[in-house]
Structures are given as structure tokens and as C-alpha cells.
Design an enzyme around this catalytic site. Structure first.
Site, PDB file in Angstrom:
ATOM      1  N   HIS A 172       0.805  -1.224   0.000  1.00 31.57           N
ATOM      2  CA  HIS A 172       0.000   0.000   0.000  1.00 31.57           C
ATOM      3  C   HIS A 172       0.837   1.273   0.000  1.00 31.57           C
ATOM      4  CE1 HIS A 172      -3.300  -2.822   0.736  1.00 31.57           C
ATOM      5  NE2 HIS A 172      -3.883  -1.978  -0.088  1.00 31.57           N
ATOM      6  N   GLU A 415     -11.528  -9.784  -7.131  1.00 30.41           N
ATOM      7  CA  GLU A 415     -10.173  -9.857  -6.569  1.00 30.41           C
ATOM      8  C   GLU A 415      -9.818 -11.264  -6.124  1.00 30.41           C
ATOM      9  OE1 GLU A 415      -9.184  -6.150  -4.181  1.00 30.41           O
ATOM     10  OE2 GLU A 415     -11.145  -6.645  -3.380  1.00 30.41           O
ATOM     11  N   ASP A 439      -4.795  -7.792  -5.640  1.00 26.95           N
ATOM     12  CA  ASP A 439      -5.191  -8.960  -4.853  1.00 26.95           C
ATOM     13  C   ASP A 439      -5.431 -10.176  -5.737  1.00 26.95           C
ATOM     14  OD1 ASP A 439      -5.117  -8.297  -2.119  1.00 26.95           O
ATOM     15  OD2 ASP A 439      -6.837  -6.988  -2.387  1.00 26.95           O
ATOM     16  N   ARG A 449       1.428 -10.551  -1.852  1.00 30.35           N
ATOM     17  CA  ARG A 449       1.805  -9.343  -2.588  1.00 30.35           C
ATOM     18  C   ARG A 449       2.845  -8.499  -1.861  1.00 30.35           C
ATOM     19  NH1 ARG A 449      -3.856  -5.871  -2.334  1.00 30.35           N
ATOM     20  NH2 ARG A 449      -2.685  -3.954  -2.485  1.00 30.35           N
ATOM     21  N   CYS A 486      -8.926  -1.662 -11.665  1.00 26.16           N
ATOM     22  CA  CYS A 486      -8.343  -0.594 -10.847  1.00 26.16           C
ATOM     23  C   CYS A 486      -7.072  -1.037 -10.138  1.00 26.16           C
ATOM     24  CB  CYS A 486      -9.365  -0.066  -9.844  1.00 26.16           C
ATOM     25  SG  CYS A 486      -9.874  -1.304  -8.644  1.00 26.16           S
TER      26      CYS A 486
HETATM   27  C1  PEP Z   1      -6.552  -4.452  -5.749  1.00 17.29           C
HETATM   28  O1  PEP Z   1      -6.537  -5.395  -4.973  1.00 17.29           O
HETATM   29  O2  PEP Z   1      -6.133  -4.518  -6.929  1.00 17.29           O
HETATM   30  C2  PEP Z   1      -7.049  -3.136  -5.293  1.00 17.29           C
HETATM   31  C3  PEP Z   1      -7.207  -2.135  -6.125  1.00 17.29           C
HETATM   32  O3  PEP Z   1      -7.314  -2.999  -3.975  1.00 17.29           O
HETATM   33  P1  PEP Z   1      -6.176  -2.752  -2.855  1.00 17.29           P
HETATM   34  O4  PEP Z   1      -4.859  -2.525  -3.550  1.00 17.29           O
HETATM   35  O5  PEP Z   1      -6.611  -1.560  -2.066  1.00 17.29           O
HETATM   36  O6  PEP Z   1      -6.219  -4.025  -2.082  1.00 17.29           O
HETATM   37 MG    MG Z   2      -7.660  -5.264  -3.101  1.00 21.04          MG
END
Ligand code: PEP
Ligand code: MG
Length: 555
Positions: A172, A415, A439, A449, A486
Site C-alpha cells: 500500500h 479480486e 489482490d 503481494r 483498478c
Molecule cells: C486491488 O486489490 O487490486 C485493489 C485495487 O485494492 P487494494 O490494492 O486496495 O487491495
Molecule cells: Mg484489493
């Protein structure tokens, strides 16, 4: 990507210099100093207990606070007349020096832990809540690791780059850096040891490269390249507000991923066609005492909706857990937090918290083009439960005479492998999909990840992931459901042709990437992209897929 190159001086976060006051406390004031120290340790222990529930490193820190050596050393210095802060500083230096000299790598590394704990205690001594830490202008922030909660306490507005020892491209902290257009190299590993305070570094966020102490020639070469990139960026920003239409006339929506209303405003200025992912959890993480209430949330969402004008704002409901903790809520200890109690699972259990959020989103829907999206769905039951709560909140608001969008569009994030397998049925029930490849990749390939050690295995171009993307888009379109993406995968320009070819309607990326991605799409032919995607999906090995993408990039 905007400003992907940075040249700056290293500034270590969390290692701010403490200058001892040298003040001698009169004998009758020493007990008060001792009590201040004890209270600060107790406050820090409470904070660490909470953090230890989700991150093992904090459990180790908690253990260290129990070590009598630190308290004994500080108290002895206070008894000699030092202020609590001076005594703590001296004891911290002595103790970390002691650990640093030990001939055992593990114990040696605890010197950093000691400094970190003492820093926390000092902040508590200085009055509880740490103030916002402002990064000095022209500096590259260096940190062992930044938890999402740390990033909320740092003002990055003048920072020119970010490097961390731990973390990966989809952790993140890396996402946050990209959203703000800050060049970042995360997960440096042992190279991090070479970063002395004030050292000049060159950082190429796109290539993931860091050069420590460059020669003057190299430094000026990189400054020239950074300037060039900025100029190229400025050029493509001038067309950013225009739609991204392929050569053969297919419109692709290029939206942005943001964390709050301010970022939404910036994303609109960057030319985003909307917000494809509003990470509502940031609002929850910035609170210190309790969950944000309905009014506060409604105001935050409405501000973002207004910033969007008539462009859509997709609000993702609380996606907490995994590596995202809350200062005021104790999560159960989990061996595998990413496979644990996170996202929609938390919302469906903490019903009142969820209802408050849904009501706030509904209220904000009267202020603009709002959509709601549920994260980490694995079954139809979860969608049904979430939807039923949404409907009951609508009824409540109607009975209270509060305006909201009766037809608020509903979407789910894809996801998990389960959601891919159920895409057909899910698509029949929702208005849109947004694929979270960060995810999805980790769950499909069983690769954490955030784990540096296996970072090379984390590959969204794995044929299994690419074929899953195709399956998702096809299922969506069979049911008139929009398909967006996304995850960070969408932000790499070399993936644009594949994603357009797979049929995605929307790509949602970090705001600084919007302009260049739109420009890239304007040079694509969607028919040719479809053939390319067909070839990629026919490939059975990672090597083949990478080779195809690489060949196309260099054409
Ligand atoms: C994802 O998992 O691709 C996503 C956009 O959500 P996050 O990165 O906040 O888990
Ligand atoms: Mg996610």
C-alpha cells in the site's frame, strides 16, 4: 509516468535528530519526571498491543518495552537529574549501541527496534498524538517500512521521492506514492543500509533503480532526464481533459484511484474521467479514537462527489484488514491476515459500522454521480447480504425524508479466484465490475503481494491471470455489466493495448498516470489490440506472454 525520476537527499523518517536539553531537574521534580516516563511507556505499550494484533514486528517491539534494561537505565538517569526526554535519549543511544556491537545478525538488527521504540516513547512524552511530520523540501524519504497508518501522519507535499527497505510494488505504501506522483523504490533490502542521512541519491521509480552518491556527471544527466520527463508530461497534460478514444473510435474511460476529496480534486485536474476507486478506508485510518460517524463520512464523500461534477465517483466500502489496521479497533491476531478477516467480511460482521457507511454513501449520492462497490467478494451470498443492508438503509433514509439516489449503481471488485469463477452470476446482478489485480494476482498465484522474497513470482502477466481477465470481461459484457480494472497492473503503459484488446471499458489508475495513459490509448487501434490480446491469451507460458508484450512495446 509523471516525475518518475528524482534526485534528492536522503531523509530518514522516524529518525529525527533529538538534541538533549542538558537541563538539570531539581531533586523535588524528579519523581514527576519518572512518572511522566512511566505513563509514556504505558501509552506506547497500549498502542503496540493494538498494532501487534496485525503485525508481528510490533509484538517484538512490545516485548522490548518489557525489557527492564531500558526502564532501569532511564530511571537511573532521571534520579541523577536528567529530564525524562534527555534520559530516554541517552539510554536509547547506549542500548542500541550495545545491540549494534553484538556478533549476531538478529540481535544486531534489534538496535533499530530500540531506537524506534524510544522514538515512540519520546513522542508520547511530548504530548500524545504525534504532529504531522513534514518532509523537508527536495528530500527522498527513507523508511524501513511504512504502514498505511504511518503514511497518514507524513506530509509528503515537498518530498521528491520515497525508498523503503521492505515492501513490494503493490504494497500500500507503493500505491500511495504512485497516487501522489512520488517516484518510489520500495523493498530495497540490504541496499537500504547504504543510505546515510543527507546522502544524495538518484531514483528512477519506473525502472525501480536507485543510485547512491552519483558522480556529478551522472547527477546532472539524471536532472536533465527528469526535466525532459516533466516537459513531456506537461505536453500530454495539455490534452488530458479530452476523452481517450482509440484510432478506430472506441472510447475508453480513464479514471483515477484516490483516497480522499483532496486527491479527487487533484485527479480531476489531471484529466481523470471519474474516480474508479475511492479507497474509503483512508478516512477510517485517519481517525484516532473511533470509527468516523455518518455525518463526517457523508461530508467527505459529498466533497469528493462535488469535485467530480457529473463524472462518476466509485466509493469502495471499507477495505480494512490484511496490512491495513485501525488505531482504535483491535483486530484478532491472525496467522494469515490476507486470507483472514478483511474487507467485506469485516463489514458484514460489524453491521452497525457498515450501515453507518452505507447511509453516508447514500446521503452523498444526492450530491453527485456516486456509485458503491464492495471489496473482496467471494460469493453471491455476500453480495446479497450487502445489498439487503443497502436497501434497508435506503428505506430508513426515505422514512427520515433524506434525499438519495434511489438507483445508486452497485458494483463488486473481482479480486479472488472465487469471484472469477462466479463472474457470470455476479455480472447478472450488478452494474459494474472493477478488477483488483493487486489482490487477484496474489490469490490466483498464491503469492503474498507484500513478500519481497517471492516478488519475482508475483506476475500479473502470468497466463492464468491474463485468461482470468478475459473471462471476467466476457462474463460482464454478456450481462450488460461494465468491466473496469483498478489494480496497479492498469497503470503500466505497456499493458494498455492488452487491456483494451481484452475489452475493458474503464482503466482506473494513479492520477499522475492519467494523461500519459490517455495519450497511449489515442494511438491504439482496438481491432489490432483485440488480435494482440487473443495471441496473449493463447500463450501458455509466462515467458511467451512477456515476450509478446515486450515485442509490442519496442515496436
Ligand atoms: C486491488 O486489490 O487490486 C485493489 C485495487 O485494492 P487494494 O490494492 O486496495 O487491495
Ligand atoms: Mg484489493
Amino acid at each position: 509516468m509523471a516525475d518518475a525520476i528524482a534526485v534528492g537527499r536522503i531523509w530518514h523518517y522516524g529518525e529525527e535528530v533529538y538534541t538533549p536539553s542538558g537541563r538539570v531537574v531539581p531533586a523535588d521534580g524528579r519523581e514527576t519526571e519518572r512518572q511522566r516516563f512511566t505513563a509514556a511507556v504505558a501509552a506506547v505499550r497500549q498502542e503496540l498491543e493494538r498494532l501487534a494484533a496485525t503485525e508481528a514486528i510490533f509484538a517484538a517491539h512490545l516485548e522490548l518495552t518489557e525489557d527492564p534494561m531500558l526502564a532501569e537505565s532511564v530511571e537511573a538517569k532521571i534520579a541523577d537529574g536528567a529530564t525524562a526526554a534527555d534520559a530516554l535519549h541517552a539510554a536509547s543511544e547506549e542500548l542500541s549501541e550495545l545491540f549494534a556491537q553484538i556478533d549476531d545478525e538478529y540481535l544486531r538488527s534489534r538496535a533499530d527496534d530500540v531506537r524506534d521504540i524510544c522514538r515512540r516513547i519520546r513522542r508520547a512524552l511530548e504530548g500524545g498524538q504525534p504532529a504531522m511530520v513534514v518532509v523537508p523540501a527536495g528530500c527522498v524519504v527513507a523508511a524501513e517500512e511504512l504502514a498505511p497508518s504511518d503514511t497518514a501522519a507524513i506530509d509528503f507535499s515537498q518530498a521528491c521521492g520515497l525508498v523503503t527497505r521492505r515492501g513490494s510494488a503493490t504494497s500500500h505504501v507503493a500505491i500511495l506514492a504512485r497516487n501522489r506522483g512520488i517516484p518510489a523504490v520500495v523493498g530495497l533490502g540490504d541496499t537500504y543500509d547504504a543510505l546515510a542521512e543527507g546522502e544524495t541519491v538518484v531514483l528512477d521509480g519506473t525502472a525501480g533503480e536507485l543510485i547512491v552518491a552519483p558522480t556529478p556527471e551522472l547527477e546532472s544527466e539524471y536532472r536533465r532526464r527528469a526535466g525532459e520527463r516533466q516537459r513531456a508530461d506537461a505536453e500530454c497534460r495539455s490534452r488530458a481533459a479530452e476523452p481517450a478514444v482509440t484510432l478506430d473510435g472506441r472510447r475508453i474511460v480513464v479514471a483515477a484511484n484516490v483516497g480522499d476529496a483532496e486527491e479527487t480534486r487533484r485527479a480531476m485536474a489531471c484529466g481523470a474521467d471519474g474516480i474508479g476507486l475511492f479507497r474509503s478506508e483512508l478516512l477510517y485510518m485517519q481517525q484516532q479514537q473511533t470509527f468516523p460517524d455518518e455525518a463526517m463520512q457523508a461530508a467527505a464523500y459529498a466533497a469528493a462527489a462535488k469535485a467530480c461534477g457529473d463524472r462518476p465517483l466509485v466509493i469502495r466500502t471499507l477495505d480494512i484488514g490484511g496490512d491495513k489496521a485501525l488505531p482504535y479497533y483491535e483486530f484478532p491476531h491472525e496467522e494469515n491476515p490476507f486470507l483472514g478477516w478483511r474487507a467485506i467480511r469485516v463489514s458484514l460482521e460489524l453491521r452497525e459500522v457498515f450501515r453507518t457507511q452505507l447511509r453516508a454513501i447514500l446521503r452523498a449520492s444526492a450530491a453527485g454521480n456516486v456509485r458503491v462497490m464492495f471489496p473482496m467478494i467471494v460469493s453471491l451470498e455476500e453480495l446479497h447480504e450487502a445489498r439487503a443492508l443497502l436497501e434497508s438503509c435506503k428505506k430508513e433514509l426515505a422514512a427520515e425524508g433524506v434525499a438519495c439516489d434511489e438507483k445508486l449503481p452497485v458494483g463488486v471488485m473481482i479480486e479472488t479466484p472465487a469471484a472469477v469463477m462466479m463472474a457470470e452470476e455476479l455480472a447478472a446482478e450488478v452494474d459494474f465490475f472493477s478488477v483488483g489485480t493487486n489482490d487477484l494476482t496474489q490469490y490466483m498465484l498464491a503469492v503474498d503481494r507484500g513478500n519481497n522474497h517471492i516478488a519475482a513470482m508475483y506476475d500479473s502477466l502470468h497466463p492464468a491471470v491474463v485468461r482470468a481477465l478475459r473471462q471476467i470481461v466476457e462474463a460482464a459484457h454478456r450481462h450488460g455489466c461494465e468491466a473496469g480494472i483498478c489494480g496497479e497492473f492498469a497503470a503500466a503503459p505497456e499493458h494498455a493495448e492488452l487491456l483494451v484488446g481484452l475489452g475493458f471499458d474503464e482503466l482506473s489508475v494513479a492520477a499522475p498516470v492519467v494523461a500519459s495513459l490517455k495519450e497511449r490509448i489515442r494511438h491504439l487501434d482496438s481491432g489490432r489490440a483485440r488480435l494482440f490480446a487473443r495471441d496473449v491469451c493463447a500463450s501458455a507460458t509466462k515467458t511467451e506472454v512477456h515476450a509478446l508484450v515486450e515485442r509490442r512495446r519496442s515496436e
